[in-house]
Design an enzyme around this catalytic site. Sequence first.
Site, PDB file in Angstrom:
ATOM      1  N   SER A   1     -51.363   0.460 -82.289  1.00  0.00           N
ATOM      2  CA  SER A   1     -51.700   1.307 -81.139  1.00  0.00           C
ATOM      3  C   SER A   1     -52.646   0.556 -80.197  1.00  0.00           C
ATOM      4  O   SER A   1     -52.472   0.564 -78.976  1.00  0.00           O
ATOM      5  CB  SER A   1     -52.354   2.599 -81.627  1.00  0.00           C
ATOM      6  OG  SER A   1     -52.860   3.326 -80.552  1.00  0.00           O
TER       7      SER A   1
ATOM      8  N   TRP B   1     -50.758  -2.208 -78.482  1.00  0.00           N
ATOM      9  CA  TRP B   1     -49.836  -1.623 -77.495  1.00  0.00           C
ATOM     10  C   TRP B   1     -50.560  -1.383 -76.168  1.00  0.00           C
ATOM     11  O   TRP B   1     -49.992  -1.563 -75.098  1.00  0.00           O
ATOM     12  CB  TRP B   1     -49.282  -0.297 -78.037  1.00  0.00           C
ATOM     13  CG  TRP B   1     -48.359   0.399 -77.080  1.00  0.00           C
ATOM     14  CD1 TRP B   1     -47.010   0.231 -76.969  1.00  0.00           C
ATOM     15  CD2 TRP B   1     -48.705   1.384 -76.094  1.00  0.00           C
ATOM     16  NE1 TRP B   1     -46.510   1.043 -75.985  1.00  0.00           N
ATOM     17  CE2 TRP B   1     -47.528   1.761 -75.429  1.00  0.00           C
ATOM     18  CE3 TRP B   1     -49.912   1.983 -75.706  1.00  0.00           C
ATOM     19  CZ2 TRP B   1     -47.508   2.709 -74.404  1.00  0.00           C
ATOM     20  CZ3 TRP B   1     -49.896   2.928 -74.690  1.00  0.00           C
ATOM     21  CH2 TRP B   1     -48.708   3.282 -74.055  1.00  0.00           C
ATOM     22  N   HIS B   2     -51.841  -0.975 -76.245  1.00  0.00           N
ATOM     23  CA  HIS B   2     -52.563  -0.643 -75.018  1.00  0.00           C
ATOM     24  C   HIS B   2     -52.872  -1.852 -74.155  1.00  0.00           C
ATOM     25  O   HIS B   2     -53.016  -1.715 -72.939  1.00  0.00           O
ATOM     26  CB  HIS B   2     -53.861   0.110 -75.344  1.00  0.00           C
ATOM     27  CG  HIS B   2     -53.634   1.555 -75.614  1.00  0.00           C
ATOM     28  ND1 HIS B   2     -53.260   2.027 -76.849  1.00  0.00           N
ATOM     29  CD2 HIS B   2     -53.661   2.639 -74.795  1.00  0.00           C
ATOM     30  CE1 HIS B   2     -53.107   3.337 -76.785  1.00  0.00           C
ATOM     31  NE2 HIS B   2     -53.329   3.732 -75.559  1.00  0.00           N
ATOM     32  N   GLY B   3     -52.965  -3.015 -74.745  1.00  0.00           N
ATOM     33  CA  GLY B   3     -53.235  -4.164 -73.897  1.00  0.00           C
ATOM     34  C   GLY B   3     -53.495  -5.424 -74.683  1.00  0.00           C
ATOM     35  O   GLY B   3     -53.825  -5.385 -75.868  1.00  0.00           O
TER      36      GLY B   3
END
Lengths: 299, 471
Positions: free
Chosen positions: B321, B324-326
């Site tokens: 997670s 995934w965000h950056g």
Amino acid sequence: MGKYLRKILLFFLLVVVIDCLFGLAFQYMNDHSKGGGVRSRHYVCKESKEDVLIFGSSRAKHHYVPDLIEDSLQMTCYNTGEDGNGILLCYGFMKMITDRHTPKLVIYDVTGFDMYEDDNMKYLDLMKPYYYEKGIDSIFWSVEPKTRVMMLSNLYRYNTTCLRVFGNYLHPMTNYPKGYLALNGIMDQEPIIYNEEPGNVDTLKIRYFERLISLAKSKGINLVCCCSPSYKASINQDYCQPIRQLCLQYNVPFLYYGDDSDISLEKSFFQDRTHLNDKGARLFTNKLISWIKSNKSII
Amino acid sequence: MPFNSLNFWFVFPLVFALYWVIPVRYNQWRKVFLILASYLLYMNWKPAFAIVLMGVTLITFFGSLLIEGKQPHKKKRLAWLFAFLALLPLLVFKYYNFLNDSVSHGLAAIGLKFSMPGLNWAIPVGISFFTFQAVGYMLDVYHGKVNAERDILDYVLFVSFFPQVASGPISAANELLPQIKEVHHFDYDQGRQGLKFLLWGMFIKLVIADRLGLFVDTVYANYIHYNGTTCFVASVFYSIQIYCDFAGYSLMAIGIARTLGFNLPDNFRRPYFAISITDFWRRWHITLTRWLTQHIYIPMGGNRCGKIKNYWNIFVTFLVSGIWHGANWTFVIWGCMHGFFQIIEKAVGLQKYEGKSKTIRTLRIFVTFLLVNFAWIFFRMPDISSAGIVVGKIFSDFGVPELSGLDVFSQIILFLGIAILIVKDFRVEFLPDRFAFLQKSFFRWSVYVVLFVMILTLGVLDSGQFIYVNF
């Protein structure tokens, strides 16, 4: 679907009515404000008749003491500086002022806001209530063509400033005598000085600076551009270069006090790295007055 | 094209009108029209991005057709191959520079000099969202949850549907594809609901999130000059900002889709009233949590395994997670923190509370908020050292908060917006059946008009992006 569209239409009709009514109310409050920044701006745009006008950002507002200029030069003076603003707002002010009055001398305090790229819409916020004044709308269009549509809403003209307009009409909490706002703090810590690279030169801002110079010349106004002191500024980091060149090209005096040795090395004259306190502002204003007196041709 | 741009509000009524004007018997043309509108709006960011969108769409479309009905071992190999191909643009655009820099720095630390040339490309908008939606569909086909889609038009619309392509919600195939196949007749209540979502979404984005952003950006850009109390206030404001920004976007996406007859899944359920971090993730970015649960957590064994393995599964899910965000270590740390908090909760048995004590419930909400708020600092700051300094200041440099740059009027606007948000969320969360009079036409219309007028007068109308569009 018919019912849906009718209700949407009804909703927008209601919004239009409110927009018109509130727009008129805010315009009234803007034009009749009793103090604070709203009153000060309205005075500058619609009533000012001073011989000497100071233009620029917060550095103008806090660095130039009109009382000293008035006493020394025997001319009336008003400081039109506005926090975080630059040439786009100043050109609008100059346009509105010169349509009804011709000052003898304009002193323009130059900052990065006058030449480097950033979000130009923010410089128009304070001018929104004056959008319908002669020659002002085109400034908006040159920054953002969509303002032609957005400005159809009366409420949008008071977007963000509406509470300020309301507050300044009902019960203003601050007043700026002759536009000057003295800072009384003293910088007690050595500030961190970043060697930031200036951004890209904004051609729109440069174009408006040229227009301001042309406007001043066409009205016979003496224009002086000035860079006031910053704490431990260095001529090597002079960010004013684009405006300096413009002044050279149009034969406008450009005074650089950024690294003035009497002021810029002394912490007690500053509130923060880029703003002089009242003591520093008075010393700087006196220096400027001396220069003006020694160059009598400009007054 | 962002929903908060003026251009979108010129284009959307046109899309709405043309979509409903096309007669029902030409349903196929309606889909073609929606695909065209979706691609044109997407290409408004940058036309070249559409190539990536189409590429991911085609890979997962044909990949799913090939996977379906194959022998298990072959099916698995194909699923891995096509998942890798579909994820490749995401990996290259988003993570190549990060991996390159991390490897170079790692090698430099042991005295070796090696670096690959960096990529100077813009990341296609919404790549993480549409890639996950498309790969999710393909994995659903692999697991036999849905049949492979054979109508390419339906599938292209499924991946590119304009309300959700830039920032979700991430729809599952069995949610959106059947709706795409359906013939839509205009439904008054659905359309009305859509406009309500749209209005509230715009309000929390423009009046709350963007206004808070002005303060948060000022403080975090110069955190060195502010005391710890101010940094803490900025961190709380950022927590509210990111909620209003992303929930606002999601609501606008859901609202726009509803006016066109589509129901997208909810993405937020008042997350700051969560009583534990586990509960928070049932309320925050619900569609991503669901995706990660279905495609990472459960395939790894979920909670049907030993305790340690279960904790490991939670940790890996939240690590993914974070990534995934950056492409930044700050996101990795943020993800790890959430994973770690949940493991602790699970180990101590704090993930649920079924008691009735309001005090304990309030205390848990407060502590959960503080933990989430603390993690957001790492999410927001550009690097770990800056985040560390901000955290250090919060715990050591106490003082009077400086709401610098905010005059009294800006503060009134700011707190008014936050108060409206809290009252609304509190009523929906704790008093859903009270204040029935608010449902009367007069009150409803008053609320609609007041919110719209507040958007016009107090909203930050000239600002740009949604935070999550960058992911």
